[in-house]
Structures are given as structure tokens and as C-alpha cells.
Design a protein around this motif. Sequence first.
Motif, PDB file in Angstrom:
ATOM      1  N   SER A 126     -29.151 -40.064  39.140  1.00 31.86           N
ATOM      2  CA  SER A 126     -29.911 -41.265  39.492  1.00 31.86           C
ATOM      3  C   SER A 126     -30.786 -41.708  38.343  1.00 31.86           C
ATOM      4  O   SER A 126     -31.063 -40.949  37.422  1.00 31.86           O
ATOM      5  CB  SER A 126     -30.803 -40.968  40.697  1.00 31.86           C
ATOM      6  OG  SER A 126     -30.025 -40.661  41.802  1.00 31.86           O
ATOM      7  N   PRO A 127     -31.246 -42.944  38.422  1.00 27.39           N
ATOM      8  CA  PRO A 127     -32.184 -43.414  37.404  1.00 27.39           C
ATOM      9  C   PRO A 127     -33.431 -42.551  37.374  1.00 27.39           C
ATOM     10  O   PRO A 127     -33.821 -41.964  38.380  1.00 27.39           O
ATOM     11  CB  PRO A 127     -32.541 -44.832  37.884  1.00 27.39           C
ATOM     12  CG  PRO A 127     -31.430 -45.235  38.751  1.00 27.39           C
ATOM     13  CD  PRO A 127     -30.892 -44.001  39.373  1.00 27.39           C
ATOM     14  N   ARG A 128     -34.026 -42.500  36.213  1.00 32.12           N
ATOM     15  CA  ARG A 128     -35.167 -41.615  36.046  1.00 32.12           C
ATOM     16  C   ARG A 128     -36.345 -42.044  36.896  1.00 32.12           C
ATOM     17  O   ARG A 128     -37.196 -41.217  37.266  1.00 32.12           O
ATOM     18  CB  ARG A 128     -35.576 -41.583  34.565  1.00 32.12           C
ATOM     19  CG  ARG A 128     -34.451 -41.218  33.618  1.00 32.12           C
ATOM     20  CD  ARG A 128     -33.946 -39.805  33.801  1.00 32.12           C
ATOM     21  NE  ARG A 128     -32.847 -39.700  34.741  1.00 32.12           N
ATOM     22  CZ  ARG A 128     -32.215 -38.582  35.013  1.00 32.12           C
ATOM     23  NH1 ARG A 128     -32.571 -37.466  34.408  1.00 32.12           N
ATOM     24  NH2 ARG A 128     -31.234 -38.564  35.884  1.00 32.12           N
ATOM     25  N   VAL A 129     -36.429 -43.344  37.146  1.00 28.99           N
ATOM     26  CA  VAL A 129     -37.564 -43.805  37.952  1.00 28.99           C
ATOM     27  C   VAL A 129     -37.453 -43.280  39.377  1.00 28.99           C
ATOM     28  O   VAL A 129     -38.441 -42.941  40.015  1.00 28.99           O
ATOM     29  CB  VAL A 129     -37.645 -45.345  37.935  1.00 28.99           C
ATOM     30  CG1 VAL A 129     -38.782 -45.825  38.804  1.00 28.99           C
ATOM     31  CG2 VAL A 129     -37.865 -45.821  36.530  1.00 28.99           C
ATOM     32  N   THR A 130     -36.217 -43.208  39.857  1.00 25.87           N
ATOM     33  CA  THR A 130     -36.021 -42.641  41.194  1.00 25.87           C
ATOM     34  C   THR A 130     -36.536 -41.220  41.249  1.00 25.87           C
ATOM     35  O   THR A 130     -37.208 -40.813  42.194  1.00 25.87           O
ATOM     36  CB  THR A 130     -34.529 -42.658  41.553  1.00 25.87           C
ATOM     37  OG1 THR A 130     -34.013 -43.961  41.308  1.00 25.87           O
ATOM     38  CG2 THR A 130     -34.312 -42.278  42.994  1.00 25.87           C
TER      39      THR A 130
ATOM     40  N   GLN B 199     -29.647 -48.949  43.222  1.00 29.16           N
ATOM     41  CA  GLN B 199     -30.268 -48.089  42.216  1.00 29.16           C
ATOM     42  C   GLN B 199     -31.388 -48.841  41.526  1.00 29.16           C
ATOM     43  O   GLN B 199     -31.303 -50.026  41.287  1.00 29.16           O
ATOM     44  CB  GLN B 199     -29.235 -47.695  41.153  1.00 29.16           C
ATOM     45  CG  GLN B 199     -28.009 -47.036  41.705  1.00 29.16           C
ATOM     46  CD  GLN B 199     -28.305 -45.651  42.223  1.00 29.16           C
ATOM     47  OE1 GLN B 199     -29.322 -45.084  41.902  1.00 29.16           O
ATOM     48  NE2 GLN B 199     -27.411 -45.118  43.039  1.00 29.16           N
ATOM     49  N   ILE B 200     -32.419 -48.168  41.211  1.00 21.66           N
ATOM     50  CA  ILE B 200     -33.452 -48.776  40.389  1.00 21.66           C
ATOM     51  C   ILE B 200     -32.974 -48.678  38.944  1.00 21.66           C
ATOM     52  O   ILE B 200     -32.240 -47.795  38.591  1.00 21.66           O
ATOM     53  CB  ILE B 200     -34.789 -48.023  40.566  1.00 21.66           C
ATOM     54  CG1 ILE B 200     -35.055 -47.815  42.041  1.00 21.66           C
ATOM     55  CG2 ILE B 200     -35.920 -48.792  39.948  1.00 21.66           C
ATOM     56  CD1 ILE B 200     -36.243 -46.954  42.319  1.00 21.66           C
ATOM     57  N   THR B 201     -33.405 -49.637  38.181  1.00 23.39           N
ATOM     58  CA  THR B 201     -32.902 -49.708  36.811  1.00 23.39           C
ATOM     59  C   THR B 201     -33.020 -48.384  36.080  1.00 23.39           C
ATOM     60  O   THR B 201     -34.045 -47.735  36.109  1.00 23.39           O
ATOM     61  CB  THR B 201     -33.694 -50.744  36.020  1.00 23.39           C
ATOM     62  OG1 THR B 201     -33.720 -51.932  36.773  1.00 23.39           O
ATOM     63  CG2 THR B 201     -33.062 -50.995  34.682  1.00 23.39           C
ATOM     64  N   ASP B 202     -31.989 -48.045  35.429  1.00 24.00           N
ATOM     65  CA  ASP B 202     -32.039 -46.841  34.625  1.00 24.00           C
ATOM     66  C   ASP B 202     -32.642 -47.194  33.286  1.00 24.00           C
ATOM     67  O   ASP B 202     -32.077 -47.967  32.532  1.00 24.00           O
ATOM     68  CB  ASP B 202     -30.615 -46.297  34.449  1.00 24.00           C
ATOM     69  CG  ASP B 202     -30.612 -44.985  33.711  1.00 24.00           C
ATOM     70  OD1 ASP B 202     -29.795 -44.135  34.054  1.00 24.00           O
ATOM     71  OD2 ASP B 202     -31.422 -44.811  32.793  1.00 24.00           O
TER      72      ASP B 202
ATOM     73  N   GLY C 131     -40.342 -49.009  32.162  1.00 27.03           N
ATOM     74  CA  GLY C 131     -39.829 -47.820  32.827  1.00 27.03           C
ATOM     75  C   GLY C 131     -40.894 -46.804  33.174  1.00 27.03           C
ATOM     76  O   GLY C 131     -41.919 -47.103  33.769  1.00 27.03           O
TER      77      GLY C 131
ATOM     78  N   GLY D  94     -37.155 -53.881  38.961  1.00 31.53           N
ATOM     79  CA  GLY D  94     -36.866 -52.498  38.656  1.00 31.53           C
ATOM     80  C   GLY D  94     -37.993 -51.788  37.927  1.00 31.53           C
ATOM     81  O   GLY D  94     -37.800 -50.719  37.365  1.00 31.53           O
TER      82      GLY D  94
END
Lengths: 382, 324, 477
Positions: free
Chosen positions: B114-118, A376-379, A145, A90
Motif C-alpha cells: 500500500s501507499p506509505r501514507v496508508t 488507494q491514497i497517492t503513493d 506526502g 491524496g
Amino acid sequence: MGAPVTVTSPDAAGPVQEVAEEETPAVTRPGRFRPSPLGWVPRLVVWAVIAWVVLIVPLGHSAIDLQDFTRAVCYAIVALSLNVLLGYVGQISLGHAAFVGIGAFMSAYMVTTQGQSFWIGVLAAGAIGGAQALVLGGVSLRIRGLYFALVTLSYGLVAEENIFQIESFTGGGAGQQAPKPQWFESEWRYYYLCLGFLAIVLLLDWRLMRSKGGRALLALRENPRVASTFGINVRIATLFAFVVSGVIAGLAGALIAHNDLGVSATTWNFNLSLVFVIMTVVGGLRSRYGLVIGGAFFALMPYFLEKIPGLDNALAKIPAPFDLTPELAPLVVGPLLLLLNLIQFPGGIGQQLRPIARWLGGHRFDLHDRGLKEVQITDVRA
Amino acid sequence: MELLRARRGLLIGLVVLIALVVVLFATGEEQALVIGTISGSAYGLVAVGLVLVYKSSGVFNFAQGEFGGVALATLYLLDANDVPYALAVVGALVAAVVAGFLTERIVVRPLFESPRVTLLVATAGVALLAIAIQVWFFDSQGRPIAKAFTRTDRFSVLDVQLSDQRIWLIVTLLVLAAVLGLFFTRTNLGLAVIGASQEPTATELVGISVRRLSTFTWSLAALLGGLAAVIAVPDTGSFTPGVMTSNYLIPAFTAAVLGGMTSLPGAVVGGVLVGIVQSYATSASIFQDGGALDVPGTPGTLIVFVVLVGVLVVRPQGLLGKTA
Amino acid sequence: MTRRLFPVLVAFAAVASAASCGQKAGVAGTGGDGATDATDGPTATAGPPATAPPVGTDTAPSGSTGGSTPPGSEPAGSAPDSGGQPGSTAPASSAPAVAAGPYEPDDNDTSGVTDEEIVIGIHAPVTGASPIPQTSFDTGKDIYWQFLADSAPDQLFGRTVRVVFRDDEFNPQRAVQVCREMVESEGAFVLIGAGGADQITACAQFAAENNVPYLSAGVNETGLDDLATYFATSLTYSEQAALIIAQLVERELTEVGLVVADTPSFDDAFDALKAAAETEGITIAYETRINKTAAEAEQLSVVQELKNTGVQGVVLLSSPLVFIGLANQGVNQGFAPTWIGPGVTSGLNAVTNFGCPGVDTGVFFNPTPQLDVIDDLDADFRAAYEAFGGGETADDIGLGLWALNKLLAAMFVATGEELGRAALMNTLVTTASFDNGIYSPVAFTEDDHFGGTGAHLLDADCAAKTYTTAAQFVEVG
């Protein structure tokens, strides 16, 4: 395989499942579907078609086209490499062109300047890809991140503008030469060689994710904090994934270098890094076949566009200044696909093809099987 | 003592600045201060937009540079068609705002949860698309861009001339940073934006539309990006598709991180610092061929990277940001 | 999961083992168009003495429209402008006519040449860091050949010329690829590099490995000086060093700055410039190697350093974009020296088009003169554009292509009817010189493939937003 009790209609959609409850002790888990021998036939036919397309069809093409196909295979390997980081852990790498590029330069350097064989070059390329990841990852252990993405991006620029300018390593302005290895000098042999490497990488990837380490990575992706309560060292695991990703990327770089017969610094720019990310995401995270298809698709886009009959003419009709050349089209199509993918189809091509892939693997064909909604990619809020 | 601890970031920043000035004067590179401020102002202006978006949606907006790119392309088109310059600038800014608006509607809204990376990847896609469209329309050729103010010899600091256009850039940056700072702390709308980013549900409950705020924020950020491009780039005389992203975006991100991703004045300070450091790296002979720390290629790129990693490792909240 | 992989692995293993057993390397589709063409036999360049006529017969059919040098009339180093040369009539004299020379034909010798046409492949950066406008290119590359086919159809022994063009994206690896495509897929007879030193070097290396003649304007010498099939049609950067320093002396610029792009290909030019400056007593007050694609920050610093030294002139060797950036930053900081340097692309009107006002003090050497004097040198140029240009106005890129094509035509004619790669290259090294009236005469020897003998000096004029020709045919001393 337990003997099926009834086969009602062996059509292409797969036979109706019958579980033999009264079966002999169980190798069969209850509820596990197994196709009948007749059910295997359509599956094997499709497998054969796939094998034919991948292995035989390219042979009929010119050497230059074969180079494109080999590049597609290499891009597939890159997608797999990026997936280890992006899909399993992620974390996102926006400078992956640096990892592939350094492998390319290393292999070329080894073969041309140091006079080593291709195989040493490939080994060295993988090694330096991993080493680079180790150093960069080690420095940014605490960074996660979004910030990690930034660091990789900045690093990609450093690679392009500083590391790849070291003349003794990267050769003159025209780049470093990288001849093909002995016994694989012709394009089609080299293509098979790269296919072999792709198979090895796929195998390794599969074994990795089956292992305890692999499961740890997945747990890490789900929720780092929970994972650490299970005794998984978040940082070491991330670093490990990064190194694996780097090694595979370096390998891909070496293969690309020898495919192109040379390496130069201008290839490995930010734009390429973004293309890598796009093709991995569009291919579908954590879906091996999706990744391979995604990588190949993006590598072959210019090729396909050229082959579409009449496209050239159609594009030429667009009046200037809106004229769109076939070279330009991938630039526009790529980001569009990415956006479409992120907004509508997060699982990418892999998710769309999942019913077929599952069917090929011996499961029932289920159109609505889209996998768990876990793409989903890790939040991570930094 | 309490005050000192609370303001630790500011203190560190001051110390760094003083150290930098001393080193520069000592090595005879004091002009890097001025040159760095010039390029740093551009970075700062872009960084302010980045911080704005981050403060309100937690997203690293990769398309910030290309909002400016859209503005540049529009400015060129309008100017080439004999529209008066002032009007052309307004048109360019409008185009940038439209780009921001569209991005928010089409890309950011659906990915709200959505996740911030997205979202990061999505904005990168937007940036790529914008560049591709510019290349499509303009091919890769550079195009000339006229300046707003042509007089160059009004001011001179440390023997470095400051053209009017550059003064405009610095002034705009300072004014904007101040205005935005006040906006977020004093006005209802600004507070609502902050609130929406931290507690969207609560904000909705109070009757403020989070979605409207998001649109507003992105449009504002796009406006800032457009301003940065329209003021800074004509100074170089020409623009090529993607120039904003390749030349300004990474230093701007570094500047934002250095200043603290949540601090607007931090973005300004960070921009100037990054500019100065980069300028020093480029001109100092120690980094040139044959110098003691000979760096292959462009020393400036390496320095920016070192600063970025250094800040993130040593003090992730930057100089003026709040602890994450 | 194994189930999925296993069939693939088995299939792969099966096919791979079958494949590697019986096949020879290079069987499957490695552009096999060359081998079948050698119907004439490799050394049968028993050139009909009809190759002599080019010198004579041209003046009739080409019907020169009053221009001082009718096109194509002086192909094989005719007497007027390159006095007393033994080799110039070689094509006509000996029986194994043009085969006389160090090059031996190989299996692909006549690849790209048929009785009807000759195929030429050109590559140039249209996208990437330093692009050239594409439309000018698309129009300009064919005009000379159309003109020739129209006015002197027998000049090339009944053949027409087809030009294939590819974008090398300013990337050396891509250049090699497109060169390969042009040779293998399009069947190019010769390759030409239109710009971009690194791409030219890369493609030239590829061409040399495959025995394909490769021509380009003169750029660097490193990496090119030992290639058997590479020919530079104008002065290299190093060769121009002397001319540049001479200009500095003439303009009384005794203290200058030296800015050269930071790529290894330019190392020899950098050294040559410094050496020439030292010989003539010019002081280099500040020197730097600037990034190929320097951004604003770097440009600012470099300009400031230059300004600090107070020099009045700067010798510059970089891409046009960097030149424009530096020049404009200079204006911003009140620094407007004379920018002087070697150039192939820096002297294009595209630069004045969008680099003014900064570039006003630019002075560059160029293989071709500018449009302001072309009518005196070759009246057919504009006429041809009107006839064949499809409405496009003649521009300097078109002029560059015209001159190049004209030179090529002379080379083809000199080689004779039995046109092959070896024959062509033999002609190049045995002919005293080629003169198309636009370039300074181009002369190759077996050891020296850098054929330039002079250049034109172009001066930027921001009032007209073009370059004008300040001096013509400045010969190397």
C-alpha cells in the motif's frame, strides 16, 4: 426518460432492465439503466425512511441528545473537509483539529467579543480556516506526502499550545462563550440549521468535483507527475484544495462552537485530529454518503453505547482492572475500526454501502459493485 | 573541494552547532546545551528507531512512541509485583519487541504494497490503540516508575547535574547509534535490510526473505523504542498513558528529519540539536511574557515546528541524509 | 447525481418550513421537568418553624459516638464556634421563613427535590490531563449520605440524597455539557465541582445562567466573583496567598521562586502572591508561568533556572502532575527546595504515592486535614467507611467528599423542609457560618461568596508515602 419496453418483475431488487433501442433520439445513452416508475417506488420509500430518520426522529429526543446529533452533523462536515485533502488530492492532514478549532474560536470571538452576529461569525470562521490553510500550505508548497503529514501534525500542536493560548483571542481558561444565533436558539432549530449547512457543503463538494478544477484534483491524486504534463500546476492545485478544506473545516468549527455554547483550547488536541482522520478513512474516501455516515458514527458512538440496553451492566461485570466504561469504549473501538478498515476494507463504509447507494440513485442493484478499485491514497515516496 | 561538497551536510551541521553554542554562551543560556542534550538524547533514541523503520520500509512509524509505552507499562507492572528491577527491564523490552512483532504481522504485512501514507495512518491507529489499552488498564492516572540508577551527583557540567540515569541514556544512545551504523554498512544482514527496502524483488531473487527482514526490522525498532522509554521516562518519576507519543514523538520526528531520515548518526545529532533549541526556547527570557518575542503558550512547541518546516523547505534531505 | 441530492433537499425544505412556522422556541424536549414541580407555588416557603429544631434535635438522634463534634449538630451557625450572629436563627423566626433573602425562586426552583430525595450532581476530572482516581470517588461520594440516612433519617425531613457523578475530562466545554446533563437529565438540585479550576469556572457560569446553586472548593476568583449562584466552600488561591507568605516568613525563606500554571484563571492568584510577597519583604528571585501540562523538557529548564538562583523555597500553583515532575527533576539536579502552595489536589496522597522521593519537601494548604487527625475531628468517618464502604479503605479523597457532603447536609438542614434553590441560597447568605468540624467555618454574605476562612497545612512524608497534617485551622489573619 425513455419508455421502458418490458417490466418483468418489479420486486424490491429493481426491475429488469430493458433498453429501448428503437427509441426516439436519444436523450438516453445506450445501455443506461433507468428504473420504471414502479421501480422508483421502493427507492422513494427508502428515501423517505432516511429523511424521516434524519429529520423527524431527533425531534423526539431531549435537548442534550439533540446536541449530540448536531455534533454528528458537524463531524460529517469535518469529514467532508478532510476528504478534500485526503480523498481528492491524496495529502494527509494530521492536524485538522487546528483548522476546525480556529474556526470555532473565531466565531466565538466574533460573536462574544466583537458583538457580531452569528452569520458574520460563521463567515469569519470559514475565512480564517481558509487563510490558515493558505499560509500553512503556502509555506509547505514543496513538501508532500509523509513530510506534509508531519508538518500538519506539528502545526496542530502549535495551534493547541500557542495559537489557542492567545488570551485576547481565545478567552480565559474556561474558554470563550458562543451563544446560539437568534431564531435558532433551541436545540432542534439549531440542528436543522446545521443540517442545512451540511446540505450546502455537500452541494458545493459535488459541484466542485464536477468542475474542471475538481477533475484536476483527481488527476493530481492519481499521479502528480502525469498531471503536471497535462498543464496542471501541482502546487497551486494542492494549495487550492487545502484552502477549500480549511474553509469547510472552519465552518464546521463555528457550528461546533455554538453547539457547545463555548470553546476551549483543550478540545482541539492531537487525539481529536486522529479521530478526524479515522472517521474520514473509515467513512470511505471520496464517498459522500460514506463520509457523512462515518463522521456521524464516530460522533455518536458514545451516545449509541449508552443506549444499548444492558451494556452498562455487561461492562460492569468485567472485573477490575479490566473494567471498561462506556466512555472508554470509543477510544478502543475507533483504532480497531481503522485498522480493520485499512487492512480489509479500504473503501470504508462508503464502499460497503455502495450497492445500496447506487440503487437509491436510480441504478440497478448490484451487490458486487464495489466501485473502481481506486481507493488507494497517492503513493508518494518522499 | 570535492570532499567538501560531498560532506556539505556535515559542514552545515557543524556550522549550525557552533553558531548555536556561541549564541547560547552569549545570551547566558549555555546551560541549555546540557539540558538540551539530556532531553535531546531521549529524542535521539526514539528518532533512531524512526530512521530504522524508514530506511527499511519507507514508513513513518507513528507507533514508535507507544512501543515504548508498552515497555513502560510492563516495567511498572513487573516492578509493582516485586520482580527484580533488572529482570523487569528485560521483561519490558521483551514486551516492546512483542508489540513491534505483532504490529508488523497484523498491520504492516497486509499493507506491504500500500501507499506509505496508508501505513502512516495505520501506525497512528496502532498508537491510539495502545494508548487506549493502557488507559483501559491503568485509567488515566499516572503511575510511578523507579529509576535504575539513583545516584545523581556524580557529574556536573556547566553547573547542571547529570544523574547516573541520564549518563546511561546518553551512553546508550551513542553506543546504539554507532552499532547500528556499523550494522547497516558492514554486516550482511544490515545490507540485506537496506537492499530489501530499495529492491525487494531483487532481494527475494537472491534468496533473502523480505518478509523475515521486515519482521526483524520492526522488532528491532520496537526494542529501540522500548529502550528509549525505559531509560528516559523513569527520570521524571512517573508516566501516564500516551506520554511517549505526546511528549517525545514529534520532537523525535523533527530530529529525524533534521538529521536526514536516512541517516542514523543524523538522528542522534538531530535529537541533540532539537533538544538544545527547545531548551533554549523555554528558558530564554526573550520568549517569556514581556520579552521581545513573547510567544503565547509553550515556546518550545513553536520552535520545534519552525525547525521542522525550516529544514523541509531549505534542505529537505536534512543534515546528513541523502537527497531524496 | 442530482437525483440523489434532490429528494433530500426537497424533504429538508419542506420539513424546515413547516417546522419553523408553527413552533415556539424551546418546545421540543428542553428538559421540561422543572415547570411541573412548582406545585407549592413559588414563594410558599412558609417554612414551618420546624427548621429551628435542627440545632436542638440533632444531638439526640445522631447518637454521636463519642466524637467531639457530632455530625450535623451544628448546621446553622450554632453559637459555640462562630460567636454572636444575628442571622443564625433566621430560619426559625420569620414566617416566610427562608425566603428572606435576595434570591427569588423561579420555575425550576424545586427541581431535583422531592419528598423522598434530593439529587446532587458532582463533576470532576477522572480522565484527561489531571485525573483523580475514580474508584475512590465512586465509593466516597455516597458514604456520608448513607451514614446520615442510617443514623439520622429525619435530619433531612425524610429525604435521602442521591449523588450523580460525571467525568468532565478536564475540559471546560465538556464540564458545561455534563453539568447540563446532570441538571436536565438527572434532575440535579445543586451542582458541585470537585476539582479543576477551568472546569469549575465554566460549569459555574452555566449554573449561574440557569439559577442553579453551584459549590466548589475555592480556586480562582476571576470569572467566579460575579456569579450569583456560585459559592466557594474554602479559601481561594488568592486568599491563601497571605497564608503562604506567612509560612515562608515562619520558615525564614526570604528568597523564593514563583511557578504558576499558565492559564488566565490563575492570573489573580499570581498577582496576589506577588503582592503578598512584596508586603512581607519576601524576594521573588525567579518567576515563571509554566504550561498546564508541561513536558519533561520544560520542567528541566524551569528547575535549572530555579536552581541557578539558589532559592530554598518555591511557591507552586499547578496541577499535581506538574508538581511531581518538577519535584523529581529537582532531585535529579540536586535541587530540593521546599515546595509550598495552595492546593486542593496537590495535597492528596495520590501525589505522595507516586511522586516520592521528589515530593518529600512539599507543603500544601488544603481545605481538609489529612487522615492522621481525622479521628479527633470526626470519629464517624472511619466508622461509616467500615459500615458502608463495601470493604474499601477510607482515603483522603473520601475524606474530602465526606466533609463536603457534611457541609451540604448542614446547609440543607438550615434551609428547612421547604427546600428550593432560592431558599437554599438565601440560607447561605443569611446564615453567619457553617461548621462541619472538618473545614474551617464557612461564611457567606450577599456580596462575598468566597466562604473560606482558613485551611489546614499538609506536609508530605515520603517515609510513610502520605501527607501528614502540620497545622490545623490556620485562619486568615
